[in-house]
Design a protein around this motif. Structure first.
Motif, mmCIF file in Angstrom:
data_model
loop_
_atom_site.group_PDB
_atom_site.id
_atom_site.type_symbol
_atom_site.label_atom_id
_atom_site.label_comp_id
_atom_site.label_asym_id
_atom_site.label_seq_id
_atom_site.Cartn_x
_atom_site.Cartn_y
_atom_site.Cartn_z
ATOM 1 N N ARG A 12 0.833 -1.201 0.000
ATOM 2 C CA ARG A 12 0.000 0.000 0.000
ATOM 3 C C ARG A 12 0.863 1.245 0.000
ATOM 4 N NH1 ARG A 12 -3.068 -0.825 5.684
ATOM 5 N NH2 ARG A 12 -4.331 -1.982 4.249
ATOM 6 N N TYR A 28 -7.631 8.618 -7.058
ATOM 7 C CA TYR A 28 -6.521 7.699 -7.246
ATOM 8 C C TYR A 28 -5.141 8.333 -7.222
ATOM 9 C CZ TYR A 28 -9.876 4.172 -8.788
ATOM 10 O OH TYR A 28 -10.892 3.269 -8.848
ATOM 11 N N ARG A 76 -5.885 1.609 -12.788
ATOM 12 C CA ARG A 76 -6.774 1.868 -11.650
ATOM 13 C C ARG A 76 -7.741 0.710 -11.474
ATOM 14 N NH1 ARG A 76 -7.990 8.315 -12.569
ATOM 15 N NH2 ARG A 76 -5.895 8.966 -11.975
ATOM 16 N N SER A 129 -3.590 3.585 -0.458
ATOM 17 C CA SER A 129 -4.016 3.045 -1.748
ATOM 18 C C SER A 129 -3.416 1.657 -1.867
ATOM 19 C CB SER A 129 -3.525 3.942 -2.893
ATOM 20 O OG SER A 129 -3.763 3.332 -4.141
ATOM 21 N N GLU A 130 -4.257 0.649 -1.998
ATOM 22 C CA GLU A 130 -3.782 -0.730 -2.132
ATOM 23 C C GLU A 130 -3.124 -0.905 -3.496
ATOM 24 O OE1 GLU A 130 -3.875 -2.867 0.379
ATOM 25 O OE2 GLU A 130 -5.029 -1.510 1.641
ATOM 26 N N HIS A 134 -3.585 -0.127 -8.789
ATOM 27 C CA HIS A 134 -3.840 0.436 -7.461
ATOM 28 C C HIS A 134 -5.282 0.889 -7.334
ATOM 29 C CE1 HIS A 134 -3.437 4.964 -8.270
ATOM 30 N NE2 HIS A 134 -3.329 4.388 -9.448
ATOM 31 N N ARG A 135 -5.705 1.070 -6.084
ATOM 32 C CA ARG A 135 -7.077 1.478 -5.764
ATOM 33 C C ARG A 135 -7.105 2.943 -5.339
ATOM 34 N NH1 ARG A 135 -10.767 -2.430 -5.349
ATOM 35 N NH2 ARG A 135 -10.041 -4.577 -5.302
ATOM 36 N N ALA A 136 -8.302 3.506 -5.291
ATOM 37 C CA ALA A 136 -8.484 4.874 -4.807
ATOM 38 C C ALA A 136 -8.086 4.927 -3.324
ATOM 39 C CB ALA A 136 -9.937 5.305 -4.976
ATOM 40 N N TYR A 137 -7.709 6.120 -2.867
ATOM 41 C CA TYR A 137 -7.311 6.304 -1.465
ATOM 42 C C TYR A 137 -8.504 6.114 -0.526
ATOM 43 C CZ TYR A 137 -2.722 7.756 -2.940
ATOM 44 O OH TYR A 137 -1.468 7.749 -3.473
#
Length: 164
Positions: A51, A67, A87, A105-106, A158-161
């Motif tokens: 992360r 993101y 994303r 963010s993962e 990655h993912r959104a925060y």
């Protein structure tokens, strides 16, 4: 006249707003307020999971939504290596980050091993460029590994925060 306006007009004491609109007033987070780092969390099946952590090091709250950007960087000169992170779909929320708080963010990183060398064109990576949403300057986060020079090979997602 709306009920809220009538209450405000009839109020004789100071008005205090708790939560909601007061939180929305927090300015957007910038590189001056948030410092990026990376934490590895797990690995397996040619993947590393971790992360990106953004910590508010300022003395004021700010807000973040979305993101941002993430890519490998190498060459000792700040050159992007390969494709930027894709994303991963998921909820996107505005988050108020108070002093000392964090958002994450993962990240999922695929190893270069499953790709043919000729297609991947492996290259040493010094770390990540981490862009906050709406920022045009990146923060460098050390994370030595190997990436692919080929921009058609997507190793990062990655993912959104979100709040940790």
């Amino acid at each position: 006249m709306t009920k809220l306006l009538m209450i405000l007009l009839l109020s004789t004491g100071p008005l205090t707003v708790v939560g909601g609109p007061a939180q929305a007033a927090a300015p957007e987070c910038t590189n001056a307020k948030l410092v990026a780092s990376y934490r590895s969390t797990d690995g397996g099946m040619s993947h590393e999971y971790g992360r990106i952590v953004l910590r508010n090091v300022s003395d004021a709250a700010c807000s973040i939504r979305g993101y941002g950007g993430l890519s490998y960087v190498g060459g000792g000169d700040g050159t992007q290596v390969g494709a930027a992170a894709t994303r991963t779909a998921g909820p996107v929320r505005r988050i108020v980050v108070r002093p000392g708080q964090r958002v994450v963010s993962e990240v999922a990183a695929t190893d270069v091993a499953p790709y043919p060398r000729r297609r991947c064109r492996p290259e040493h990576v010094d770390g990540f460029w981490v862009y906050l949403p709406d920022e045009t300057r990146a923060q460098f986060v050390a994370h030595p590994t190997t990436g692919c020079r080929n921009h058609r090979v997507h190793l990062l997602a990655h993912r959104a925060y979100v709040r940790p």
